[in-house]
Write a protein that holds these residues in place. Structure first.
Motif, PDB file in Angstrom:
ATOM      1  N   PRO A 233       0.817  -1.219   0.000  1.00  0.00           N
ATOM      2  CA  PRO A 233       0.000   0.000   0.000  1.00  0.00           C
ATOM      3  C   PRO A 233       0.852   1.272   0.000  1.00  0.00           C
ATOM      4  O   PRO A 233       2.003   1.272   0.445  1.00  0.00           O
ATOM      5  CB  PRO A 233      -0.811  -0.124   1.301  1.00  0.00           C
ATOM      6  CG  PRO A 233      -0.793  -1.572   1.637  1.00  0.00           C
ATOM      7  CD  PRO A 233       0.538  -2.081   1.171  1.00  0.00           C
ATOM      8  N   GLU A 234       0.242   2.351  -0.484  1.00  0.00           N
ATOM      9  CA  GLU A 234       0.956   3.622  -0.589  1.00  0.00           C
ATOM     10  C   GLU A 234       1.437   4.127   0.769  1.00  0.00           C
ATOM     11  O   GLU A 234       2.527   4.694   0.871  1.00  0.00           O
ATOM     12  CB  GLU A 234       0.058   4.678  -1.251  1.00  0.00           C
ATOM     13  CG  GLU A 234      -0.158   4.461  -2.739  1.00  0.00           C
ATOM     14  CD  GLU A 234       1.141   4.516  -3.532  1.00  0.00           C
ATOM     15  OE1 GLU A 234       2.021   5.343  -3.203  1.00  0.00           O
ATOM     16  OE2 GLU A 234       1.281   3.726  -4.480  1.00  0.00           O
ATOM     17  N   ASP A 235       0.625   3.937   1.822  1.00  0.00           N
ATOM     18  CA  ASP A 235       1.052   4.440   3.127  1.00  0.00           C
ATOM     19  C   ASP A 235       2.272   3.690   3.650  1.00  0.00           C
ATOM     20  O   ASP A 235       3.125   4.268   4.334  1.00  0.00           O
ATOM     21  CB  ASP A 235      -0.099   4.376   4.138  1.00  0.00           C
ATOM     22  CG  ASP A 235      -0.537   2.955   4.456  1.00  0.00           C
ATOM     23  OD1 ASP A 235      -0.583   2.126   3.528  1.00  0.00           O
ATOM     24  OD2 ASP A 235      -0.828   2.668   5.638  1.00  0.00           O
TER      25      ASP A 235
END
Length: 264
Positions: A233-235
């Motif tokens: 995921p981007e986070d």
């Protein structure tokens, strides 16, 4: 609110640390997978000393039909030997990871594992050698509980997924831990036997995220093709870049000394 460095480290840890059931019980397996026992429970020797506790619990609760310990010598073995000398001076340390953990298991439980794999040197041949051992001994592998160091659990799972895609993988990372900032220093929220030093722990986490990426430089199919594809995921990627900036030169590279069949 901007995440703290501890928040970012915990984001990386949460991504790498997989536990598919809340506790190692037959009831939890039945609820999640419709069977009370897996074919085998596998502890991997790349973990910290406290990482043996899930194996002890698994055997007490009879969550598997067979119990295995996998591990020869890899990049974490010397650190493991140092910790064993301090915590268990009665145990010989001129052995493989699997043999040393098996000795600790006997001290704690009065029992030993059913099978040991003592030749593997990295996550890749941890899995390929495990599968060879299962095949050689005509042991079923429809369902396997994997327990590896919290930093390496997701990659271990992705490696088995690549080499045994029909196997039901049940992840149970060998420990969980959080990082906090106290007195302006990064600290762990609990004391675990044999736990990594903080910078070593961060190095392991950074190295895992770089390996898990499905890019030309990662271990996924678009790179070295050692593992099944993993979506990050981007986070998690954002946290990775911030931690890498805070700790330059701490991304662990594969050690060729331990790269026999698959890169570390």
């Amino acid at each position: 609110m901007k995440p703290t460095l501890a928040d970012d480290i915990n984001t990386l840890a949460a991504f790498c640390t997989l536990r598919d059931i809340p506790a190692l019980t037959q009831a939890n397996l039945q609820k999640a997978y419709n069977f009370p026992q897996a074919d085998a429970f596998v502890l991997f020797g790349g973990t910290i000393l406290a990482g043996i506790e899930p194996l002890v619990t698994a055997m007490k609760n009879q969550v598997a039909k067979k119990y295995l310990i996998v591990g020869g010598q890899g990049h974490t073995t010397d650190a493991l030997r140092d910790k064993i000398r301090q915590a268990y001076p009665m145990i010989a340390t001129d052995k493989s990871e699997a043999e040393m953990f098996n000795d600790i298991l006997y001290l704690k439980l009065g029992q030993t594992a059913d099978y040991l794999e003592v030749q593997s040197t990295n996550c890749g041949n941890n899995i390929t050698n495990l599968l060879k051992l299962l095949t050689k001994n005509k042991l079923p592998k429809k369902s396997l509980i994997l327990s590896q160091d919290a930093t390496m659990q997701r990659r271990m799972s992705a490696t088995l997924e690549k080499f045994a895609p029909q196997t039901t993988i049940i992840n149970y990372a060998s420990y969980t831990i959080q990082t906090k900032i106290e007195n302006r220093k990064l600290q762990f929220d609990q004391s675990l036997l044999g736990m990594w030093e903080m910078e070593q722990y961060i190095t392991l986490l950074l190295g895992e995220i770089s390996r898990l990426q499905n890019t030309p430089s990662g271990y996924g199919p678009l790179g070295k093709n050692f593992i099944a594809p993993v979506f990050i995921p981007e986070d998690v990627l954002a946290a990775f870049h911030r931690v890498a900036q805070a700790f330059p030169n701490k991304i662990r590279t594969a050690n060729s000394a331990y790269a026999k069949e698959l890169a570390e």
